[in-house]
Scaffold this active site. Structure first.
Site, PDB file in Angstrom:
ATOM      1  N   CYS A 169       3.314   6.427   2.609  1.00 51.33           N
ATOM      2  CA  CYS A 169       3.378   6.883   1.220  1.00 51.33           C
ATOM      3  C   CYS A 169       4.338   8.050   1.058  1.00 51.33           C
ATOM      4  O   CYS A 169       4.782   8.666   2.026  1.00 51.33           O
ATOM      5  CB  CYS A 169       1.984   7.295   0.745  1.00 51.33           C
ATOM      6  N   HIS A 177       1.687   9.938  -4.170  1.00 54.36           N
ATOM      7  CA  HIS A 177       0.392  10.536  -4.496  1.00 54.36           C
ATOM      8  C   HIS A 177       0.306  11.977  -4.002  1.00 54.36           C
ATOM      9  O   HIS A 177       1.067  12.410  -3.125  1.00 54.36           O
ATOM     10  CB  HIS A 177      -0.770   9.717  -3.918  1.00 54.36           C
ATOM     11  N   GLY A 224       0.767  -1.240   0.000  1.00 58.38           N
ATOM     12  CA  GLY A 224       0.000   0.000   0.000  1.00 58.38           C
ATOM     13  C   GLY A 224       0.796   1.286   0.000  1.00 58.38           C
ATOM     14  O   GLY A 224       0.250   2.359   0.262  1.00 58.38           O
ATOM     15  N   ASN A 232       4.211  11.542   0.014  1.00 56.31           N
ATOM     16  CA  ASN A 232       3.247  12.624  -0.204  1.00 56.31           C
ATOM     17  C   ASN A 232       3.894  13.800  -0.917  1.00 56.31           C
ATOM     18  O   ASN A 232       5.004  14.224  -0.560  1.00 56.31           O
ATOM     19  CB  ASN A 232       2.688  13.121   1.131  1.00 56.31           C
TER      20      ASN A 232
END
Length: 429
Positions: A351, A333, A329, A353
């Site tokens: 993630c 993004h 995951g 970012n």
């Protein structure tokens, strides 16, 4: 290679070696006469037995008159004192079968699987420095179409354009036993322009991947072939069909993220073209350090973690410009809610970012298969969590091959879509 496999590939049958030679019949004629002046007789003698050709050829597989030969069979032969060698394969109607000589120079492989239940005749011609040809022939019959077949498929489709970190991914719809993987791998070839060194690596009993030693060279053309049609693949199963895919490699776009500086540096063809502030995973959910590649691109999606993290920690959020990096995951993004922390504080759940503008720019400039290297975080990338082929050293990767690695004297090659967000239809055979 196991003994049972040899029996499948080398069907029993009466073996014979047919060596061609020239048989000459000697003709000797002698004549004498006397001229009008009583001179000495004159005579002539011609002919004599012609020597056999210097060269010789022998076909070892398929044996002459062999039955139930796998449709994947090649023509295995030996020659002696040959300056030139040619191989010809024809069906019973006399139609020639296209094919090429294998790298070992001892096996000729048809361009595709042979027809089932069909008679063929192989002819090997060897010519020595005396220009006299010697031939060997073998007539055999292929097996009936098997009921148990294994299908092969490619993740990539023809004419896709991919990043320089894209592994070639081939899957089988049934496990390939370990002692048959060498035979399968011998029927898998990769050719790239320009030529690049690489190797196949078994990820699992149903999946094999290929990567070059270094990232693909920008703008390469790559073709890979899987010639498993009719090939024995264990437990009475045979390959269903052959598969061939042609792809293209895009520009060399590489993303490097440093947790220390909270910056991403983007290079294209070796030149830095953009620096982007990022916010990585917070300490409780750190981003992975390692080399990953873009697996898929989603212009809009929804992250829903309630099932994984529970009602207290879970969330459901709309996301723009998402690019998957791991199966677990982790994505690159757009995260407009962390604009103020990007470049200074890690606040994500693992993630990478970036701002909305930078997320859009990255999305428009990257390809599936573009690599991203993250360093300096609290967690190391686990191999298998994504396309982690580049997270292994070359020596580690080579260990996944079913065949011994032999560095090429002249590197021979081997790697996808015009910026498409989703892969093109998956070819299968």
């Amino acid at each position: 290679m196991r003994a049972s496999q040899d029996q499948l590939i080398r069907p029993r049958g009466r073996r014979r070696v047919l060596a061609a030679g020239l048989l000459a019949v000697a003709l000797a004629v002698t004549s004498a006469c006397t001229d009008g002046n009583g001179g000495k007789p004159s005579s002539w003698q011609g002919g004599g037995e012609s020597p056999p050709p210097k060269a010789a050829a022998t076909i070892s597989e398929p044996a002459a008159d062999a039955k139930d030969v796998p449709a994947s069979t090649g023509i295995t032969f030996t020659t002696k004192d040959a300056e030139e060698t040619s191989v010809e394969l024809k069906d019973a109607a006399g139609k020639a079968v296209e094919g090429t000589l294998a790298k070992d120079g001892k096996t000729w492989l048809p361009a595709g699987a042979l027809a089932y239940g069909t008679s063929y005749t192989a002819t090997v011609t060897a010519t020595g420095d005396d220009n006299r040809p010697a031939t060997a022939t073998s007539t055999f019959t292929t097996m009936a179409k098997p009921a148990k077949q294994i299908r092969v498929s490619s993740f990539l489709g023809d004419e896709q354009v991919v990043g320089v970190g894209m592994p070639l991914i081939v899957k089988f719809d049934r496990d390939v036993p370990q002692d048959y993987r060498d035979d399968v791998q011998r029927r898998m070839t990769v050719t790239s322009t320009p030529a690049q060194e690489g190797i196949w690596h078994w990820v699992s009993p149903t999946e094999i991947r290929y990567r070059p030693k270094e990232f693909w060279k920008a703008n390469s053309k790559v073709r890979y072939r899987v010639q498993t049609g009719g090939l024995p693949m264990g437990n009475g199963y045979y390959g269903r069909a052959d598969l061939a895919v042609d792809i293209k490699i895009g520009p060399s776009l590489i993303m490097t993220v440093d947790n220390k500086t909270k910056r991403m540096t983007v290079t294209r063809d070796g030149k830095a073209i953009k620096t982007i502030p990022v916010s990585l995973g917070k300490k409780s959910t750190p981003s992975s350090s390692g080399t990953m590649v873009v697996i898929e691109k989603l212009r809009k999606t929804v992250f829903d973690t309630y099932a994984e993290m529970g009602p207290e920690e879970g969330y459901r959020t709309k996301i723009d410009f998402a690019q998957r990096l791991t199966w677990g995951g982790e994505f690159i993004h757009a995260a407009p809610w962390s604009d103020g922390q990007q470049g200074s504080v890690n606040t994500s759940h693992g993630c990478v970012n970036v701002s909305m503008a930078n997320g859009e720019w990255l999305f428009n400039n990257t390809l599936v298969g573009d690599p991203i290297m993250v360093k300096g975080t609290e967690s190391k990338l686990q191999n298998g969590n994504g396309w982690t082929d580049w997270n292994m050293s070359w020596d580690e990767y080579v260990k996944g091959s079913a065949l011994p690695y032999e560095p090429p004297a002249d590197p021979d090659a081997s790697p996808t879509p015009d910026g498409a967000d989703t892969p093109s239809p998956t070819p299968t055979a």
